[in-house]
Design a protein around this motif. Structure first.
Motif, PDB file in Angstrom:
ATOM      1  N   ILE A   1      -3.372  -4.590  -3.453  1.00  0.00           N
ATOM      2  CA  ILE A   1      -3.160  -4.397  -2.021  1.00  0.00           C
ATOM      3  C   ILE A   1      -3.194  -5.698  -1.225  1.00  0.00           C
ATOM      4  CG2 ILE A   1      -5.570  -4.021  -1.355  1.00  0.00           C
ATOM      5  CD1 ILE A   1      -2.377  -2.172  -0.082  1.00  0.00           C
ATOM      6  N   LYS A   2      -3.736  -6.775  -1.804  1.00  0.00           N
ATOM      7  CA  LYS A   2      -3.819  -8.045  -1.084  1.00  0.00           C
ATOM      8  C   LYS A   2      -2.908  -9.119  -1.663  1.00  0.00           C
ATOM      9  CE  LYS A   2      -7.785  -9.746   0.013  1.00  0.00           C
ATOM     10  NZ  LYS A   2      -9.178 -10.224  -0.112  1.00  0.00           N
ATOM     11  N   VAL A   3      -2.477  -8.942  -2.896  1.00  0.00           N
ATOM     12  CA  VAL A   3      -1.722  -9.968  -3.594  1.00  0.00           C
ATOM     13  C   VAL A   3      -0.282  -9.511  -3.797  1.00  0.00           C
ATOM     14  CG1 VAL A   3      -1.565 -11.337  -5.698  1.00  0.00           C
ATOM     15  CG2 VAL A   3      -3.810 -10.744  -4.772  1.00  0.00           C
ATOM     16  N   SER A   4       0.666 -10.305  -3.333  1.00  0.00           N
ATOM     17  CA  SER A   4       2.086  -9.976  -3.510  1.00  0.00           C
ATOM     18  C   SER A   4       2.500 -10.333  -4.926  1.00  0.00           C
ATOM     19  CB  SER A   4       2.941 -10.753  -2.505  1.00  0.00           C
ATOM     20  OG  SER A   4       2.653 -10.375  -1.187  1.00  0.00           O
ATOM     21  N   GLY A   5       2.372  -9.386  -5.836  1.00  0.00           N
ATOM     22  CA  GLY A   5       2.666  -9.659  -7.220  1.00  0.00           C
ATOM     23  C   GLY A   5       3.020  -8.403  -7.984  1.00  0.00           C
ATOM     24  N   PRO A   6       2.962  -8.460  -9.302  1.00  0.00           N
ATOM     25  CA  PRO A   6       3.401  -7.340 -10.135  1.00  0.00           C
ATOM     26  C   PRO A   6       2.639  -6.046  -9.911  1.00  0.00           C
ATOM     27  CG  PRO A   6       3.222  -9.336 -11.437  1.00  0.00           C
ATOM     28  CD  PRO A   6       2.623  -9.654 -10.105  1.00  0.00           C
ATOM     29  N   ALA A   7       1.398  -6.111  -9.406  1.00  0.00           N
ATOM     30  CA  ALA A   7       0.596  -4.903  -9.242  1.00  0.00           C
ATOM     31  C   ALA A   7       0.840  -4.186  -7.916  1.00  0.00           C
ATOM     32  CB  ALA A   7      -0.893  -5.234  -9.375  1.00  0.00           C
ATOM     33  N   SER A   8       1.674  -4.767  -7.050  1.00  0.00           N
ATOM     34  CA  SER A   8       1.894  -4.158  -5.732  1.00  0.00           C
ATOM     35  C   SER A   8       2.503  -2.761  -5.818  1.00  0.00           C
ATOM     36  CB  SER A   8       2.804  -5.052  -4.883  1.00  0.00           C
ATOM     37  OG  SER A   8       2.190  -6.283  -4.604  1.00  0.00           O
ATOM     38  N   GLY A   9       3.436  -2.570  -6.750  1.00  0.00           N
ATOM     39  CA  GLY A   9       4.061  -1.255  -6.888  1.00  0.00           C
ATOM     40  C   GLY A   9       3.073  -0.202  -7.358  1.00  0.00           C
ATOM     41  N   ALA A  10       2.256  -0.547  -8.350  1.00  0.00           N
ATOM     42  CA  ALA A  10       1.229   0.379  -8.816  1.00  0.00           C
ATOM     43  C   ALA A  10       0.250   0.692  -7.698  1.00  0.00           C
ATOM     44  CB  ALA A  10       0.493  -0.219 -10.014  1.00  0.00           C
ATOM     45  N   GLY A  11      -0.073  -0.317  -6.886  1.00  0.00           N
ATOM     46  CA  GLY A  11      -0.961  -0.094  -5.752  1.00  0.00           C
ATOM     47  C   GLY A  11      -0.359   0.840  -4.725  1.00  0.00           C
ATOM     48  N   ALA A  12       0.941   0.699  -4.487  1.00  0.00           N
ATOM     49  CA  ALA A  12       1.608   1.581  -3.525  1.00  0.00           C
ATOM     50  C   ALA A  12       1.552   3.034  -3.982  1.00  0.00           C
ATOM     51  CB  ALA A  12       3.055   1.136  -3.340  1.00  0.00           C
ATOM     52  N   LEU A  13       1.764   3.254  -5.269  1.00  0.00           N
ATOM     53  CA  LEU A  13       1.690   4.612  -5.807  1.00  0.00           C
ATOM     54  C   LEU A  13       0.289   5.184  -5.646  1.00  0.00           C
ATOM     55  CD1 LEU A  13       3.810   4.089  -9.037  1.00  0.00           C
ATOM     56  CD2 LEU A  13       4.356   5.677  -7.185  1.00  0.00           C
ATOM     57  N   ALA A  14      -0.725   4.375  -5.940  1.00  0.00           N
ATOM     58  CA  ALA A  14      -2.105   4.846  -5.809  1.00  0.00           C
ATOM     59  C   ALA A  14      -2.463   5.125  -4.357  1.00  0.00           C
ATOM     60  CB  ALA A  14      -3.062   3.804  -6.402  1.00  0.00           C
ATOM     61  N   LEU A  15      -2.017   4.259  -3.449  1.00  0.00           N
ATOM     62  CA  LEU A  15      -2.325   4.468  -2.039  1.00  0.00           C
ATOM     63  C   LEU A  15      -1.644   5.713  -1.498  1.00  0.00           C
ATOM     64  CD1 LEU A  15      -3.692   3.545   0.538  1.00  0.00           C
ATOM     65  CD2 LEU A  15      -1.733   2.033   0.969  1.00  0.00           C
ATOM     66  N   ALA A  16      -0.396   5.943  -1.906  1.00  0.00           N
ATOM     67  CA  ALA A  16       0.305   7.161  -1.472  1.00  0.00           C
ATOM     68  C   ALA A  16      -0.471   8.406  -1.872  1.00  0.00           C
ATOM     69  CB  ALA A  16       1.715   7.188  -2.050  1.00  0.00           C
ATOM     70  N   GLN A  17      -0.955   8.415  -3.121  1.00  0.00           N
ATOM     71  CA  GLN A  17      -1.731   9.569  -3.592  1.00  0.00           C
ATOM     72  C   GLN A  17      -3.049   9.683  -2.855  1.00  0.00           C
ATOM     73  OE1 GLN A  17      -2.292   9.670  -7.837  1.00  0.00           O
ATOM     74  NE2 GLN A  17      -3.761  11.351  -7.747  1.00  0.00           N
ATOM     75  N   ALA A  18      -3.699   8.556  -2.610  1.00  0.00           N
ATOM     76  CA  ALA A  18      -4.976   8.580  -1.917  1.00  0.00           C
ATOM     77  C   ALA A  18      -4.829   9.072  -0.483  1.00  0.00           C
ATOM     78  CB  ALA A  18      -5.598   7.184  -1.918  1.00  0.00           C
ATOM     79  N   LEU A  19      -3.785   8.643   0.197  1.00  0.00           N
ATOM     80  CA  LEU A  19      -3.548   9.111   1.562  1.00  0.00           C
ATOM     81  C   LEU A  19      -3.296  10.616   1.588  1.00  0.00           C
ATOM     82  CD1 LEU A  19      -1.307   6.208   2.920  1.00  0.00           C
ATOM     83  CD2 LEU A  19      -3.672   6.725   3.560  1.00  0.00           C
ATOM     84  N   ALA A  20      -2.573  11.098   0.589  1.00  0.00           N
ATOM     85  CA  ALA A  20      -2.306  12.532   0.536  1.00  0.00           C
ATOM     86  C   ALA A  20      -3.587  13.314   0.275  1.00  0.00           C
ATOM     87  CB  ALA A  20      -1.286  12.821  -0.565  1.00  0.00           C
ATOM     88  N   GLU A  21      -4.445  12.784  -0.623  1.00  0.00           N
ATOM     89  CA  GLU A  21      -5.665  13.509  -0.981  1.00  0.00           C
ATOM     90  C   GLU A  21      -6.733  13.441   0.103  1.00  0.00           C
ATOM     91  OE1 GLU A  21      -7.195  12.692  -4.846  1.00  0.00           O
ATOM     92  OE2 GLU A  21      -5.226  12.864  -5.815  1.00  0.00           O
ATOM     93  N   THR A  22      -6.661  12.426   0.970  1.00  0.00           N
ATOM     94  CA  THR A  22      -7.651  12.318   2.031  1.00  0.00           C
ATOM     95  C   THR A  22      -7.127  12.813   3.364  1.00  0.00           C
ATOM     96  OG1 THR A  22      -6.988  10.032   2.510  1.00  0.00           O
ATOM     97  CG2 THR A  22      -8.760  10.355   0.907  1.00  0.00           C
ATOM     98  N   ALA A  23      -5.910  13.389   3.363  1.00  0.00           N
ATOM     99  CA  ALA A  23      -5.330  13.886   4.608  1.00  0.00           C
ATOM    100  C   ALA A  23      -6.197  14.982   5.203  1.00  0.00           C
ATOM    101  CB  ALA A  23      -3.921  14.410   4.360  1.00  0.00           C
ATOM    102  N   GLU A  24      -6.286  14.973   6.506  1.00  0.00           N
ATOM    103  CA  GLU A  24      -7.075  15.982   7.185  1.00  0.00           C
ATOM    104  C   GLU A  24      -6.325  17.311   7.247  1.00  0.00           C
ATOM    105  OE1 GLU A  24      -9.396  12.852  10.161  1.00  0.00           O
ATOM    106  OE2 GLU A  24      -7.930  14.273  10.960  1.00  0.00           O
TER     107      GLU A  24
END
Length: 350
Positions: free
Chosen positions: A327-350
């Motif tokens: 989430i802080k480094v513009s590199g190869p892990a950014s895409g995996a981070g985006a997928l995880a964040l999308a899921q986390a936002l969905a699971e923590t939605a009110e």
């Protein structure tokens, strides 16, 4: 071989952008008023949640980080992010300007070329470099030149343009990545500096594909305002994350509003006021695991950003912590981070 491991600026944003007070890391803050919440959600993968993760906060970590194997093909003539024509002839001892360059080199299978990295690094590749250096306006570039590296790769045109020029005057190859381009283009740029354009294109395409997949996953999230903060601003100061960052790319992919980007803050910016942050009314707070470690948990976070626990995100305990490389480094892990964040936002939605 490859492994697959809206918005119209509001008065609130104006308050943030115009409240150019110095970072108020001395302010007090407590956890009073923060409601109890469900236990944190470990969304995926290969990273462990921080030991000091506050109750109710979410830790989200993606897996399936892409990588390729490349071998430098030098010398190569390139034009770097500052528009300077450079011939790169020796990459055996690379001095990296930041974690993003180190992580991209790692994604290209070239982590062993990282010879020196900043002392405030969070990337394991950077931390494993044989040499560590501290760079600031006060220390200048003399210390960097004394490291006897063969190539300097900066990661910020405003911060490292003059540094690179001094390297070249001293007879050392130096290039700078344009920090305001997308993560995929940063990968392509670093690869081009080593003559491995094809491998860079392959790696960038994998990351772009994951970002596209994350966009589909986040399609039903609606309009969310995400405020990302960090302890890694210039000089180790607390900062708001804005344009030209991994967080900005991820927010764009997910279709959410990055408060820092909306306010036109660049990089890890200290140009904010605590009152301005409060007025932006973020729905979600986002930070890296190394940030939480640096602050020492909830109390340190509250002291660093005294107003954030009073925002809608703070009051609902909707705070997401992620591995720094995702989430802080513009590199190869950014895409995996985006997928995880999308899921986390969905699971923590009110």
């Amino acid at each position: 071989m490859r492994t697959r491991s809206r918005l119209v600026p509001s008065l609130a944003v104006a308050a943030l952008a115009l409240g150019l007070a110095a970072c108020s890391s001395d302010g007090g803050g407590t956890s009073e008023g923060v409601p109890d919440a469900a236990a944190s959600v470990d969304v995926a993968a290969d990273a462990a949640a921080p030991e000091n993760l506050p109750d109710g906060w979410t830790f989200a970590a993606g897996s399936d980080v892409p990588s390729v194997e490349a071998e430098p093909a030098l010398p190569v003539d390139v034009v770097d992010g500052t528009g300077t024509e450079v011939t790169v002839s020796d990459a055996s001892k690379i001095i990296v300007g930041g974690d993003d360059v180190a992580e991209i080199l790692g994604g290209l299978g070239l982590a062993d070329l990282v010879y020196a990295a900043p002392t405030n690094s969070a990337s394991e590749i950077s931390l494993s470099a044989p040499e560590q250096y501290e760079f600031s306006q006060e220390t200048g570039t003399e210390g960097l030149l004394s490291l006897d590296g063969t190539l300097f790769i900066g990661n910020n045109t405003a911060r490292h343009g003059d540094v690179a020029e001094q390297f070249r005057k001293a007879g050392v190859d130096a290039v700078v990545v344009d920090d305001q381009q997308s993560t995929g283009d940063k990968i392509r740029a670093v690869a081009s500096y080593l003559g491995v354009d094809e491998a860079g294109e392959e790696l960038a395409a994998d990351v772009d594909a994951q970002l596209a997949e994350a966009s589909e996953t986040a399609a039903g999230l609606g309009d969310l305002r995400v405020l990302q903060v960090t302890s890694s601003g210039a000089g180790g100061a607390n900062a708001v994350v804005g344009t030209g960052t991994a967080g900005a790319d991820v927010a764009e992919a997910l279709g959410v509003t990055s408060v820092g980007v909306e306010a036109k803050l660049r990089g890890f910016s200290r140009d904010y006021s605590d009152e301005g942050l409060l007025s932006t009314e973020p729905d979600v707070l986002l930070l890296g695991s190394a940030d939480l470690e640096e602050w020492g948990g909830l109390e340190g976070f509250a002291a660093a950003f005294p107003t954030l626990l009073d925002t809608p995100a703070g009051q609902s305990n909707r705070v997401i912590v992620m591995p720094d490389d995702q989430i802080k480094v513009s590199g190869p892990a950014s895409g995996a981070g985006a997928l995880a964040l999308a899921q986390a936002l969905a699971e923590t939605a009110e």
